[in-house]
Scaffold this motif. Structure first.
Motif, PDB file in Angstrom:
ATOM      1  N   SER A  12      -6.739 -56.147 -19.045  1.00 43.66           N
ATOM      2  CA  SER A  12      -6.815 -57.381 -18.263  1.00 43.66           C
ATOM      3  C   SER A  12      -7.023 -57.104 -16.779  1.00 43.66           C
ATOM      4  O   SER A  12      -6.611 -56.070 -16.242  1.00 43.66           O
ATOM      5  N   GLY A  13      -7.651 -58.064 -16.121  1.00 48.96           N
ATOM      6  CA  GLY A  13      -7.827 -57.969 -14.678  1.00 48.96           C
ATOM      7  C   GLY A  13      -6.508 -57.931 -13.943  1.00 48.96           C
ATOM      8  O   GLY A  13      -6.371 -57.281 -12.903  1.00 48.96           O
ATOM      9  N   GLU A  14      -5.497 -58.625 -14.489  1.00 46.02           N
ATOM     10  CA  GLU A  14      -4.186 -58.647 -13.839  1.00 46.02           C
ATOM     11  C   GLU A  14      -3.552 -57.267 -13.836  1.00 46.02           C
ATOM     12  O   GLU A  14      -2.981 -56.836 -12.828  1.00 46.02           O
ATOM     13  N   MET A  15      -3.666 -56.534 -14.960  1.00 46.63           N
ATOM     14  CA  MET A  15      -3.093 -55.193 -15.005  1.00 46.63           C
ATOM     15  C   MET A  15      -3.831 -54.266 -14.039  1.00 46.63           C
ATOM     16  O   MET A  15      -3.210 -53.459 -13.334  1.00 46.63           O
ATOM     17  N   ILE A  16      -5.147 -54.379 -13.997  1.00 45.53           N
ATOM     18  CA  ILE A  16      -5.935 -53.556 -13.077  1.00 45.53           C
ATOM     19  C   ILE A  16      -5.499 -53.821 -11.642  1.00 45.53           C
ATOM     20  O   ILE A  16      -5.319 -52.900 -10.843  1.00 45.53           O
ATOM     21  N   TRP A  17      -5.298 -55.109 -11.322  1.00 46.68           N
ATOM     22  CA  TRP A  17      -4.887 -55.476  -9.964  1.00 46.68           C
ATOM     23  C   TRP A  17      -3.518 -54.894  -9.628  1.00 46.68           C
ATOM     24  O   TRP A  17      -3.303 -54.383  -8.522  1.00 46.68           O
ATOM     25  N   ARG A  18      -2.582 -54.945 -10.568  1.00 48.51           N
ATOM     26  CA  ARG A  18      -1.244 -54.413 -10.303  1.00 48.51           C
ATOM     27  C   ARG A  18      -1.288 -52.913 -10.048  1.00 48.51           C
ATOM     28  O   ARG A  18      -0.599 -52.404  -9.158  1.00 48.51           O
ATOM     29  N   ILE A  19      -2.094 -52.200 -10.811  1.00 55.19           N
ATOM     30  CA  ILE A  19      -2.207 -50.759 -10.591  1.00 55.19           C
ATOM     31  C   ILE A  19      -2.901 -50.480  -9.259  1.00 55.19           C
ATOM     32  O   ILE A  19      -2.443 -49.646  -8.460  1.00 55.19           O
ATOM     33  N   ALA A  20      -3.998 -51.188  -8.991  1.00 51.02           N
ATOM     34  CA  ALA A  20      -4.753 -50.951  -7.757  1.00 51.02           C
ATOM     35  C   ALA A  20      -3.885 -51.159  -6.525  1.00 51.02           C
ATOM     36  O   ALA A  20      -4.002 -50.424  -5.535  1.00 51.02           O
ATOM     37  N   ASN A  21      -2.991 -52.138  -6.575  1.00 48.42           N
ATOM     38  CA  ASN A  21      -2.138 -52.420  -5.427  1.00 48.42           C
ATOM     39  C   ASN A  21      -1.007 -51.417  -5.270  1.00 48.42           C
ATOM     40  O   ASN A  21      -0.325 -51.411  -4.243  1.00 48.42           O
ATOM     41  N   ALA A  22      -0.789 -50.587  -6.267  1.00 49.43           N
ATOM     42  CA  ALA A  22       0.279 -49.585  -6.188  1.00 49.43           C
ATOM     43  C   ALA A  22      -0.238 -48.214  -5.766  1.00 49.43           C
ATOM     44  O   ALA A  22       0.552 -47.301  -5.528  1.00 49.43           O
ATOM     45  N   VAL A  23      -1.553 -48.072  -5.657  1.00 48.10           N
ATOM     46  CA  VAL A  23      -2.147 -46.765  -5.373  1.00 48.10           C
ATOM     47  C   VAL A  23      -2.157 -46.494  -3.870  1.00 48.10           C
ATOM     48  O   VAL A  23      -2.570 -47.340  -3.076  1.00 48.10           O
ATOM     49  N   ALA A  24      -1.688 -45.310  -3.497  1.00 52.33           N
ATOM     50  CA  ALA A  24      -1.752 -44.851  -2.109  1.00 52.33           C
ATOM     51  C   ALA A  24      -2.277 -43.416  -2.111  1.00 52.33           C
ATOM     52  O   ALA A  24      -1.987 -42.635  -3.023  1.00 52.33           O
ATOM     53  N   GLU A  25      -3.037 -43.075  -1.111  1.00 54.08           N
ATOM     54  CA  GLU A  25      -3.697 -41.772  -1.063  1.00 54.08           C
ATOM     55  C   GLU A  25      -2.688 -40.623  -1.116  1.00 54.08           C
ATOM     56  O   GLU A  25      -1.690 -40.612  -0.391  1.00 54.08           O
TER      57      GLU A  25
END
Length: 351
Positions: A59-72
């Motif tokens: 789902s797009g929602e799961m992708i969004w949650r992961i993307a917002n948790a990623v830091a370099e």
């Protein structure tokens, strides 16, 4: 992230990051810009094959949650971010690991038991390293000296609620109760952030902790007395059925929120649009659809319709509401700016 996954070849299979997870994955379709990702998975060791595998969605929602948790250069763990939800999380993890900027790693885990501190072998994580890309379609492990001390996951507690019969009309008692729980969470978040809260006129019969909600601290009893609303003809009447409005110091209206389920997203946008057109354009006001995590795609679609684009609506997922509510339960927040809300309210209207 969606774009890089879309560049992965569609004519091959991909392995999971964990060797213990058997089976293979094949991408069927990636829908830009926000997902979903459609795929097939099967386990050849069990005699399964591609033709017998069903098409599933990330789902797009799961992708969004992961993307917002990623830091370099910081390890992140899917299970921790998603709380064990979503049975497709290992698939997204695998696909990300096959893109050039993501590596997998096993950071140490700090164990502090009876004042005895050790660093033990940790769980599988991914790490974003945009300055060191590897080849497409390959997985690479990276060594790291990072050690992680895991904070216990937060739970959300709702005290006694009494839902009036008028709220149950047109929905099940379970849906009505969930709607009310989210309204209460929004009220309590606002209270801790120093906001006064308007609750929809037809929801005033809610009882919280055995006391009518209208009698609780920080609840706005009438919009006719609010400086941000009262001077403008028709505004107070247009706001009567808005689920939740936050006010601050008589000079700010940080958020106008509609708590909706799948069938109500469009009507919620319509109520907020009607309300907004009775008011001047306040730069610091956010118009927000608060909805279940699974409804994210629907919120994005409706919010981007020509008739609603002027709202520049935000999306406040139930999980994000409860994450912020849990923090408020555990900590006494202070010194928080209104911009802090933007960490939780996703901007969904395309520029």
């Amino acid at each position: 992230m969606i774009e890089t996954i879309d560049r992965l070849p569609k004519n091959r299979v991909y392995n999971y990051v964990s060797l213990q997870t058997k089976g293979v994955i094949k991408i069927v379709e990636v829908r830009r810009p926000g997902g979903p990702i459609r795929f097939k998975r099967w386990n050849p060791d069990k005699g399964e094959n591609e033709s017998g595998a069903k098409i599933e969605n990330i789902s797009g929602e799961m992708i969004w949650r992961i993307a917002n948790a990623v830091a370099e250069n910081e390890p992140f763990n899917f299970d921790r971010i998603l709380g064990g939800s979503y049975n497709t999380r290992s698939v997204l993890e695998a696909l990300m690991a096959h893109t050039p900027e993501f590596y997998y790693c096993y950071p140490g885990r700090i164990m502090d038991i009876n004042d005895h501190v050790t660093v033990e072998n940790g769980h599988k994580h991914l790490m974003w390293k945009p300055e060191e890309p590897h080849a497409y379609g390959e997985m690479h492990r990276v060594e790291t000296d990072v050690a992680i001390s895991e904070v216990p996951s937060m739970s959300v507690r709702y005290d006694t609620l009494e839902v009036p019969n008028s709220m149950v009309e047109g929905m099940t008692i379970e849906v009505a109760r969930r709607h009310t729980q989210i309204q209460i969470a929004l009220y309590l978040i606002g209270l801790q952030l120093g906001f006064r809260t308007w609750i929809a006129q037809n929801d005033k019969g809610i009882k919280y902790q055995d006391v009518p909600l209208i009698e609780h601290e920080g609840i706005v009893k009438s919009l006719d007395g609010e400086n941000m609303v009262a001077p403008y003809e028709g505004a107070a009447n247009a706001g009567l059925l808005i689920d939740c409005i936050w006010f601050k110091n008589g000079r700010f209206m940080p958020a106008v929120m509609e708590v909706e389920h799948t069938t109500g997203v469009k009507s919620g946008l319509m109520r907020m649009l009607n309300f907004s057109r009775k008011l001047p354009r306040f730069d610091d006001t956010r118009y927000v659809i608060v909805a279940p995590d699974d409804d994210r795609d629907k919120v994005i679609r409706y919010a981007n319709e020509d008739s609603f684009r002027e709202l520049d609506a935000r999306y406040f997922a139930y999980s994000a509401v409860e994450e912020l509510y849990a923090i408020c339960q555990r900590r006494h927040l202070h010194g928080i700016t209104q911009e802090f809300l933007d960490c939780y309210m996703e901007k969904v209207v395309n520029d």
